[in-house]
Design an enzyme around this catalytic site. Structure first.
Site, PDB file in Angstrom:
ATOM      1  CE1 TYR A   1      -4.732  -6.043   7.677  1.00 21.29           C
ATOM      2  CE2 TYR A   1      -4.341  -6.064   5.306  1.00 21.29           C
ATOM      3  CZ  TYR A   1      -3.862  -6.176   6.605  1.00 21.29           C
ATOM      4  OH  TYR A   1      -2.529  -6.424   6.821  1.00 21.29           O
TER       5      TYR A   1
ATOM      6  CE  LYS B   1      -2.272  -3.273   8.165  1.00 19.62           C
ATOM      7  NZ  LYS B   1      -1.248  -3.128   9.200  1.00 19.62           N
TER       8      LYS B   1
END
Length: 187
Positions: A149, A153
């Site tokens: 994740y 990002k």
């Protein structure tokens, strides 16, 4: 009326941003994967006196994105895009599956890039615009149980910062927004 496109507009932050933009006088084009959720947000915006339309759209589907944006440009004065759609799977890196990895990268990174590529020409043609990429504090520093994740990002952060430099002398305003989930103790 200027139109703002919001991805992932059916719930959470996307819904709230859609409501906010509608209250500021923008026509909001709600996109997401659930017509039922998008329809409910549209109704809420209209009940509050705003204007909105919605369309089911998967940000991973390149050909559909470009086709839809071309269609929208004929009916709407596209002024902005909020890249909000995102997916997060959390836990120890060793337990994250290939499917979860692909879903995060394809939605969070590729979806943001494809939507931007599809909408940016309309902002350039208009001679002004707003592009907001919702990132996450996971795009600022690594976190336990968020390896992939965070990687997705960080990629969106790099993409956004590069676009900011590329368009710094342009009337297109490009913003990175670093959201965080805050857990408040009760008791």
């Amino acid at each position: 009326m200027k139109t703002i496109i919001v991805t992932g507009a059916g719930s959470g932050l996307g819904k709230e941003l859609s409501l906010l933009f509608s209250q500021q006088g923008y026509d909001v084009l709600l996109t997401g994967r659930s017509a039922e959720k998008l329809s409910a947000v549209k109704a809420e915006i209209e009940h509050a006196g705003g204007t909105a339309e919605y369309v089911e759209l998967n940000v991973q589907d390149e050909s559909n994105i470009f086709k839809k944006m071309e269609e929208f440009s004929k009916s709407y004065k596209i002024f902005g895009l909020v890249n909000n759609a995102g997916v997060g799977h959390f836990g120890p890196f060793s337990k994250i599956t290939q499917q979860e990895i692909s879903e995060m990268l394809d939605t969070n990174v590729l979806g943001t890039i494809l939507m931007t590529k599809a909408v940016l020409p309309f902002l350039q043609e208009l001679g002004e615009g707003l592009l907001i990429n919702i990132i996450s504090t996971a795009g600022l520093r690594g976190k336990v149980n968020e390896a992939v994740y965070a990687a997705s990002k960080f990629a969106v952060r790099g993409f956004t910062e590069s676009l900011q430099k590329e368009y710094e002398n342009s009337p297109i305003n490009i913003k990175a927004v670093y959201m965080a989930a805050w857990i408040l103790p009760f008791g």
